[in-house]
Design a protein around this motif. Sequence first.
Motif, PDB file in Angstrom:
ATOM      1  N   ASP A  54       0.819  -1.210   0.000  1.00  0.00           N
ATOM      2  CA  ASP A  54       0.000   0.000   0.000  1.00  0.00           C
ATOM      3  C   ASP A  54       0.857   1.267   0.000  1.00  0.00           C
ATOM      4  OD1 ASP A  54      -2.280  -1.527  -0.014  1.00  0.00           O
ATOM      5  OD2 ASP A  54      -2.749  -1.223   2.105  1.00  0.00           O
ATOM      6  N   ASN A 104      -3.408   4.656  -0.964  1.00  0.00           N
ATOM      7  CA  ASN A 104      -3.490   4.274  -2.372  1.00  0.00           C
ATOM      8  C   ASN A 104      -4.884   3.798  -2.770  1.00  0.00           C
ATOM      9  OD1 ASN A 104      -3.510   1.796  -1.115  1.00  0.00           O
ATOM     10  ND2 ASN A 104      -2.257   0.811  -2.662  1.00  0.00           N
ATOM     11  N   GLU A 105      -5.881   4.324  -2.095  1.00  0.00           N
ATOM     12  CA  GLU A 105      -7.253   4.030  -2.487  1.00  0.00           C
ATOM     13  C   GLU A 105      -8.115   5.253  -2.218  1.00  0.00           C
ATOM     14  OE1 GLU A 105      -9.540   1.301   0.285  1.00  0.00           O
ATOM     15  OE2 GLU A 105      -7.515   0.971   1.037  1.00  0.00           O
ATOM     16  N   SER A 128     -10.425   0.112   3.535  1.00  0.00           N
ATOM     17  CA  SER A 128      -9.460  -0.762   4.222  1.00  0.00           C
ATOM     18  C   SER A 128      -9.252  -0.350   5.670  1.00  0.00           C
ATOM     19  CB  SER A 128      -8.117  -0.745   3.490  1.00  0.00           C
ATOM     20  OG  SER A 128      -8.237  -1.260   2.202  1.00  0.00           O
TER      21      SER A 128
END
Length: 131
Positions: A54, A104-105, A128
């Motif tokens: 990540d 990263n999301e 997450s």
Amino acid sequence: MNSKQLSRNARSIVIGALSRMVRAVLLPIHANFDKHLCDPKKAQDKALKKILDDISNTEYGQNYGINASDSYKDFSNKLPIANYEALSPWVERQIRTAGNILVNEKVPFYEKTSGSSGPFKLIPYTKSHLK
């Protein structure tokens, strides 16, 4: 049977049903937790790999040279301990660009915190993180 007894019986039936439903929902989580207890090193290595995957895909991680293949020692040597003040420019960029700055999301929301030590802070939350 009087209405008070019926009410108690109905409550008992509902509570029993809810209890069975909660146990059924939590059973896979409990089984997964038990599995990880049998081999904590493997579980920790898996968690570290996820973290490295990540963070290596973020500008923050790339700024510090974090690679998905880093060992824990490499990772901990590269990434400094940081307070919110040091992270706030990164958080602000994350908010402005919605890119892979700190995470990263996609960030569905930012939690506004307050504390006794200064102004509020914005913490990015992702699916997450909530998991």
